[in-house]
Design a protein around this motif. Sequence first.
Motif, PDB file in Angstrom:
ATOM      1  N   ARG A  75       0.822  -1.210   0.000  1.00 16.73           N
ATOM      2  CA  ARG A  75       0.000   0.000   0.000  1.00 16.73           C
ATOM      3  C   ARG A  75       0.859   1.265   0.000  1.00 16.73           C
ATOM      4  O   ARG A  75       0.387   2.345  -0.340  1.00 16.73           O
ATOM      5  N   ASP A  76       2.116   1.144   0.467  1.00 17.80           N
ATOM      6  CA  ASP A  76       2.957   2.339   0.654  1.00 17.80           C
ATOM      7  C   ASP A  76       4.361   2.130   0.101  1.00 17.80           C
ATOM      8  O   ASP A  76       5.298   2.781   0.533  1.00 17.80           O
ATOM      9  N   ILE A  77       4.493   1.213  -0.856  1.00 17.36           N
ATOM     10  CA  ILE A  77       5.827   0.896  -1.373  1.00 17.36           C
ATOM     11  C   ILE A  77       6.316   2.023  -2.303  1.00 17.36           C
ATOM     12  O   ILE A  77       7.460   2.456  -2.214  1.00 17.36           O
ATOM     13  N   THR A  78       5.412   2.523  -3.158  1.00 13.89           N
ATOM     14  CA  THR A  78       5.824   3.580  -4.095  1.00 13.89           C
ATOM     15  C   THR A  78       6.049   4.917  -3.391  1.00 13.89           C
ATOM     16  O   THR A  78       6.725   5.793  -3.916  1.00 13.89           O
ATOM     17  N   THR A  79       5.455   5.080  -2.209  1.00 19.93           N
ATOM     18  CA  THR A  79       5.481   6.389  -1.550  1.00 19.93           C
ATOM     19  C   THR A  79       6.410   6.468  -0.351  1.00 19.93           C
ATOM     20  O   THR A  79       7.087   7.471  -0.152  1.00 19.93           O
ATOM     21  N   VAL A  80       6.445   5.412   0.481  1.00 10.48           N
ATOM     22  CA  VAL A  80       7.165   5.478   1.757  1.00 10.48           C
ATOM     23  C   VAL A  80       8.365   4.533   1.806  1.00 10.48           C
ATOM     24  O   VAL A  80       9.454   4.906   2.212  1.00 10.48           O
ATOM     25  N   ILE A  81       8.149   3.289   1.375  1.00 14.15           N
ATOM     26  CA  ILE A  81       9.181   2.262   1.535  1.00 14.15           C
ATOM     27  C   ILE A  81      10.263   2.376   0.464  1.00 14.15           C
ATOM     28  O   ILE A  81      11.458   2.299   0.767  1.00 14.15           O
ATOM     29  N   ALA A  82       9.862   2.565  -0.787  1.00 12.02           N
ATOM     30  CA  ALA A  82      10.836   2.643  -1.883  1.00 12.02           C
ATOM     31  C   ALA A  82      10.473   3.750  -2.858  1.00 12.02           C
ATOM     32  O   ALA A  82      10.238   3.506  -4.041  1.00 12.02           O
ATOM     33  N   PRO A  83      10.427   5.015  -2.360  1.00  9.12           N
ATOM     34  CA  PRO A  83      10.019   6.113  -3.242  1.00  9.12           C
ATOM     35  C   PRO A  83      11.011   6.356  -4.390  1.00  9.12           C
ATOM     36  O   PRO A  83      10.667   6.997  -5.374  1.00  9.12           O
ATOM     37  N   ASP A  84      12.236   5.801  -4.253  1.00  8.48           N
ATOM     38  CA  ASP A  84      13.225   5.964  -5.322  1.00  8.48           C
ATOM     39  C   ASP A  84      13.357   4.695  -6.169  1.00  8.48           C
ATOM     40  O   ASP A  84      14.353   4.508  -6.871  1.00  8.48           O
ATOM     41  N   ALA A  85      12.345   3.825  -6.124  1.00 12.10           N
ATOM     42  CA  ALA A  85      12.364   2.599  -6.940  1.00 12.10           C
ATOM     43  C   ALA A  85      12.477   2.961  -8.422  1.00 12.10           C
ATOM     44  O   ALA A  85      12.041   4.031  -8.841  1.00 12.10           O
ATOM     45  N   ASP A  86      13.065   2.049  -9.201  1.00 15.07           N
ATOM     46  CA  ASP A  86      13.256   2.306 -10.636  1.00 15.07           C
ATOM     47  C   ASP A  86      11.917   2.394 -11.352  1.00 15.07           C
ATOM     48  O   ASP A  86      11.749   3.191 -12.275  1.00 15.07           O
ATOM     49  N   VAL A  87      10.977   1.536 -10.934  1.00 16.55           N
ATOM     50  CA  VAL A  87       9.643   1.516 -11.531  1.00 16.55           C
ATOM     51  C   VAL A  87       8.632   1.627 -10.398  1.00 16.55           C
ATOM     52  O   VAL A  87       8.702   0.874  -9.429  1.00 16.55           O
ATOM     53  N   THR A 118      -6.413   5.561   5.847  1.00 15.28           N
ATOM     54  CA  THR A 118      -6.145   6.570   6.864  1.00 15.28           C
ATOM     55  C   THR A 118      -4.646   6.676   7.147  1.00 15.28           C
ATOM     56  O   THR A 118      -4.181   7.688   7.653  1.00 15.28           O
ATOM     57  N   VAL A 119      -3.856   5.634   6.830  1.00 17.28           N
ATOM     58  CA  VAL A 119      -2.402   5.714   7.039  1.00 17.28           C
ATOM     59  C   VAL A 119      -1.564   5.656   5.768  1.00 17.28           C
ATOM     60  O   VAL A 119      -0.419   6.082   5.764  1.00 17.28           O
ATOM     61  N   SER A 120      -2.099   5.128   4.690  1.00 15.81           N
ATOM     62  CA  SER A 120      -1.345   5.075   3.430  1.00 15.81           C
ATOM     63  C   SER A 120      -2.215   5.629   2.325  1.00 15.81           C
ATOM     64  O   SER A 120      -3.410   5.389   2.290  1.00 15.81           O
ATOM     65  N   GLN A 121      -1.578   6.326   1.421  1.00 13.39           N
ATOM     66  CA  GLN A 121      -2.308   6.934   0.322  1.00 13.39           C
ATOM     67  C   GLN A 121      -2.075   6.060  -0.920  1.00 13.39           C
ATOM     68  O   GLN A 121      -1.032   6.118  -1.527  1.00 13.39           O
ATOM     69  N   PHE A 122      -3.045   5.209  -1.247  1.00 16.50           N
ATOM     70  CA  PHE A 122      -2.843   4.292  -2.385  1.00 16.50           C
ATOM     71  C   PHE A 122      -4.018   4.309  -3.345  1.00 16.50           C
ATOM     72  O   PHE A 122      -4.148   3.441  -4.188  1.00 16.50           O
ATOM     73  N   LEU A 123      -4.890   5.319  -3.201  1.00 12.82           N
ATOM     74  CA  LEU A 123      -6.050   5.354  -4.089  1.00 12.82           C
ATOM     75  C   LEU A 123      -5.827   6.280  -5.283  1.00 12.82           C
ATOM     76  O   LEU A 123      -6.479   6.153  -6.307  1.00 12.82           O
ATOM     77  N   VAL A 124      -4.862   7.179  -5.154  1.00 13.77           N
ATOM     78  CA  VAL A 124      -4.477   8.048  -6.268  1.00 13.77           C
ATOM     79  C   VAL A 124      -2.963   7.920  -6.424  1.00 13.77           C
ATOM     80  O   VAL A 124      -2.250   7.799  -5.434  1.00 13.77           O
ATOM     81  N   ALA A 125      -2.491   7.971  -7.665  1.00 12.07           N
ATOM     82  CA  ALA A 125      -1.058   7.825  -7.913  1.00 12.07           C
ATOM     83  C   ALA A 125      -0.291   9.044  -7.417  1.00 12.07           C
ATOM     84  O   ALA A 125      -0.678  10.185  -7.693  1.00 12.07           O
ATOM     85  N   ALA A 126       0.784   8.822  -6.682  1.00 12.51           N
ATOM     86  CA  ALA A 126       1.667   9.912  -6.262  1.00 12.51           C
ATOM     87  C   ALA A 126       2.459  10.383  -7.490  1.00 12.51           C
ATOM     88  O   ALA A 126       2.459   9.729  -8.537  1.00 12.51           O
ATOM     89  N   ASP A 127       3.128  11.521  -7.344  1.00 11.84           N
ATOM     90  CA  ASP A 127       3.956  12.075  -8.413  1.00 11.84           C
ATOM     91  C   ASP A 127       4.933  11.036  -8.953  1.00 11.84           C
ATOM     92  O   ASP A 127       5.650  10.411  -8.179  1.00 11.84           O
ATOM     93  N   GLY A 128       4.959  10.876 -10.273  1.00 10.16           N
ATOM     94  CA  GLY A 128       5.928   9.957 -10.863  1.00 10.16           C
ATOM     95  C   GLY A 128       5.497   8.500 -10.851  1.00 10.16           C
ATOM     96  O   GLY A 128       6.233   7.630 -11.331  1.00 10.16           O
TER      97      GLY A 128
END
Length: 231
Positions: free
Chosen positions: A139-151, A195-205
């Motif tokens: 739920r929070d991999i693209t935003t919190v855990i690995a925001p600098d992931a390649d994809v 309420t704790v992770s934002q996964f319903l709309v795509a974050a920047d990038g």
Amino acid sequence: ARAVVVAIDGPSGSGKSSVSRRVAERLGLAYLDTGAMYRAATWWALHRGVSLTDGDAVADLVRDMPLVMGVDPREPGVHVDGHDVGEAIRETAISSAVSAVATNLEVRAELGRRQRAEIAAQAASSSFSGGRGIVAEGRDITTVIAPDADVRLLLIASEEARLARRAREVHGSADAAAVEATRDQVVRRDADDSTVSQFLVAADGVVTVDSSELDLEQTVQAVLDVVARTA
Ligand code: C5P
């Protein structure tokens, strides 16, 4: 070549887990199901008789949780203190209780540490992937855990499609009764989780893939296309 990190988030019933496993398998990458870690933490607390409403006790328990996550996408096993909990963590009792554990910020900090460590470990040639990398989903991999992931990908699907998928998974049918019985699992859990992770709309990038009209193989292909374009 450098290790590739593919981060995939999405709501429940989006097909995230099935898609991520297949993508990892096709690319020869490790696979990390972070939802299974929150489910395992919930199973462990219930197994040890710790009340889920006692946030400090749950956090203490999770800090010492002897959790072993298999990262082979063909058979991603989950073991806690030697118990194979791969099936038990999918039961309704866990699905209903998991958000209470996942909204505990100390639990998130601990599991987040372990997730980052596993992602980093897959860059080493001695790892499961041989240093090729990993697909991590949650739920929070693209935003919190690995925001600098390649994809970075957000896998979405209409509520109708997600309810039908979960109903088929859990009840073996997508008739009206099965869909209603799954509604709490999908709609209420996503509301609590958001309420704790934002996964319903795509974050920047973050690239959005909508699987509402796609079958599993078509969704895997769409994700592989994004990986080929970006990584
Ligand atoms: O993906 P899955 O349905 O197995 O996730 C189970 C639960 O784990 C979610 O409902 C959510 O509460 C939690 N979770 C989370 N952060 C993640 C992955 C899962 O909070 N990265």
